[in-house]
Design a protein around this motif. Structure first.
Motif, short mmCIF file in Angstrom:
data_model
loop_
_atom_site.label_atom_id
_atom_site.label_comp_id
_atom_site.label_asym_id
_atom_site.label_seq_id
_atom_site.Cartn_x
_atom_site.Cartn_y
_atom_site.Cartn_z
N GLU A 58 -17.60 -15.22 15.66
CA GLU A 58 -17.56 -14.14 16.47
C GLU A 58 -18.88 -13.52 16.84
OE1 GLU A 58 -14.68 -10.91 15.27
OE2 GLU A 58 -16.54 -9.51 15.14
N ALA A 59 -19.26 -12.97 18.02
CA ALA A 59 -20.57 -12.61 18.37
C ALA A 59 -20.38 -11.32 19.28
CB ALA A 59 -21.23 -13.69 19.18
N GLN A 66 -24.76 -4.88 29.73
CA GLN A 66 -23.39 -4.96 29.44
C GLN A 66 -22.99 -5.89 28.12
OE1 GLN A 66 -20.74 -4.19 31.40
NE2 GLN A 66 -22.31 -3.28 32.80
N GLN A 67 -22.10 -5.35 27.40
CA GLN A 67 -21.88 -5.80 26.09
C GLN A 67 -20.46 -6.14 25.96
OE1 GLN A 67 -22.81 -2.87 22.88
NE2 GLN A 67 -24.68 -2.39 23.87
N HIS A 68 -20.44 -7.52 25.25
CA HIS A 68 -18.94 -8.08 25.21
C HIS A 68 -18.76 -8.64 23.66
CE1 HIS A 68 -18.10 -7.95 29.54
NE2 HIS A 68 -19.34 -8.32 29.62
N LYS A 69 -17.46 -8.71 23.23
CA LYS A 69 -17.35 -9.37 21.93
C LYS A 69 -16.50 -10.49 22.12
CE LYS A 69 -15.10 -8.23 17.50
NZ LYS A 69 -14.22 -6.99 16.79
N LEU A 70 -16.94 -11.50 21.67
CA LEU A 70 -16.48 -12.98 21.83
C LEU A 70 -16.15 -13.67 20.69
CD1 LEU A 70 -19.32 -14.40 24.38
CD2 LEU A 70 -17.25 -13.21 24.97
N GLN A 71 -14.83 -14.26 20.60
CA GLN A 71 -14.58 -14.88 19.21
C GLN A 71 -14.00 -16.43 19.84
OE1 GLN A 71 -11.23 -12.08 18.47
NE2 GLN A 71 -12.22 -11.62 16.43
N ALA A 73 -14.48 -20.13 20.80
CA ALA A 73 -15.42 -21.37 21.58
C ALA A 73 -15.75 -20.62 22.81
CB ALA A 73 -14.63 -22.60 21.71
N TRP A 74 -17.08 -20.50 22.99
CA TRP A 74 -17.74 -19.97 24.26
C TRP A 74 -18.99 -20.61 24.71
CZ3 TRP A 74 -15.74 -15.97 27.47
CH2 TRP A 74 -14.38 -15.30 26.90
N ALA A 75 -19.08 -20.64 25.60
CA ALA A 75 -20.59 -20.72 26.26
C ALA A 75 -21.16 -19.57 26.94
CB ALA A 75 -20.68 -21.86 27.25
N ALA A 89 -21.25 -12.82 13.49
CA ALA A 89 -20.34 -12.66 12.29
C ALA A 89 -20.97 -13.50 11.14
CB ALA A 89 -18.83 -12.85 12.42
N PRO A 90 -21.12 -13.21 10.08
CA PRO A 90 -21.66 -14.29 9.15
C PRO A 90 -20.96 -15.66 9.28
CG PRO A 90 -21.39 -12.37 8.08
CD PRO A 90 -21.08 -12.17 9.44
N ASP A 91 -21.63 -16.62 9.04
CA ASP A 91 -21.17 -18.15 9.25
C ASP A 91 -20.67 -18.52 10.52
OD1 ASP A 91 -21.66 -18.28 6.48
OD2 ASP A 91 -19.78 -17.47 5.85
#
Length: 296
Positions: A58-59, A66-71, A73-75, A89-91
């Motif tokens: 997670e990032a 702008q801010q986004h939360k991604l979980q 698989a993303w590029a 997120a850790p790991d």
């Protein structure tokens, strides 16, 4: 950190980098961020284009304001000059590829130009969740690029260049499939070329007619293409690009509103202020004050 002093880095936390047009660097997210509490503060790169590939985890991502939360698989595409920060997120498993702009821009002279150039102008997110087959094609290229980076052998630079272009082509395929429903190939080409022209000329405040003339089509047709591809008219796209740059300058520089207005091609700072208030809903000075708050 004051937002007027957002640092420029080669690689994050490093004040210099080798000025080599063939330069590229790849590392896993954990190696740089884990010792920093999995947080990368807002910064920017003057001459480096970056790609973050998230395989899992997670990032929270900041691109400009702008801010986004991604979980999953993303590029994440980060062109040179775009302010960006991350909290992972850790790991979290993923890779960061940093590429000298000249290395990618060489592709402009090749057949790959129509596929690679669109990725260089605007930051974007490319979702691979639900598209694991394509991600399974992408990940081995990432691993091969890591191998080339770690070993010195004949043809290393050339192999790395080919791998980077292959990675960019796969990212382009997924980006197109995810953000556009244009079925007509000619219209798709016009839409992409319009975005590139806006990037080159938004400070000159081109009219819709000028964009249409540059693309060899009529203004009405280009407006139809723009609305089908982006749900916006030509002028709306150009004004949005101006607004993005205005917000960047207000948040991340100490320049006055007057200086920013002239830099963005406005002859009258008063007109710039009216444009900004009409587009953003508040005057530029108030926007700057409200934006002076902690980032992610």
């Amino acid at each position: 950190m004051k937002k007027a002093n957002i640092p420029h880095f080669g690689l994050y936390g490093e004040s210099s980098w080798i000025n080599n047009p063939e330069f590229f660097h790849i590392e896993d997210i954990e190696s740089r961020s884990s010792n920093l509490g999995w947080k990368i503060n807002p910064h920017r790169h003057t001459q480096l284009f970056q790609i973050l590939i998230l395989k899992s985890g997670e990032a929270k991502v900041q691109l400009d304001e702008q801010q986004h939360k991604l979980q999953g698989a993303w590029a994440i595409i980060v062109p040179a000059g775009v302010v960006h920060g991350f909290r992972f997120a850790p790991d979290t498993d993923g890779r960061v590829i940093s590429i000298a702009e000249p290395l990618v821009e060489e592709a402009y002279q090749e057949k790959a130009a129509n596929f690679i150039k669109p990725l260089l102008s605007q930051p974007c997110y490319i979702n691979f969740n639900g598209h694991r087959n394509l991600f399974s094609e992408l990940w081995p290229l990432i691993q091969q690029l890591e191998n080339e980076s770690a070993r010195i052998r004949e043809g290393r630079a050339l192999m790395s260049e080919y791998l980077i272009k292959a990675i960019l082509l796969l990212l382009h395929r997924q980006r197109i499939s995810g953000v556009t429903s244009i079925s007509n190939k000619a219209e798709g080409s016009h839409a992409q070329h319009l975005k590139e022209l806006i990037e080159q000329n938004y400070r000159q405040h081109w009219s819709s007619d000028q964009y249409a003339q540059a693309l060899g089509t009529s203004t009405s047709r280009l407006n139809r293409v723009s609305k089908r591809a982006f749900n916006q008219s030509i002028l709306d796209l150009a004004h949005d690009r101006l607004l993005i740059e205005a917000k960047r300058s207000l948040i991340y520089t100490a320049r006055s509103v007057e200086e920013i207005s002239y830099d963005l091609g406005f002859k009258d700072p008063g007109y710039f202020s009216r444009f900004f208030k009409r587009s953003a809903g508040i005057p530029p000075g108030k926007f700057r004050a409200l934006s002076n708050q902690p980032s992610i």
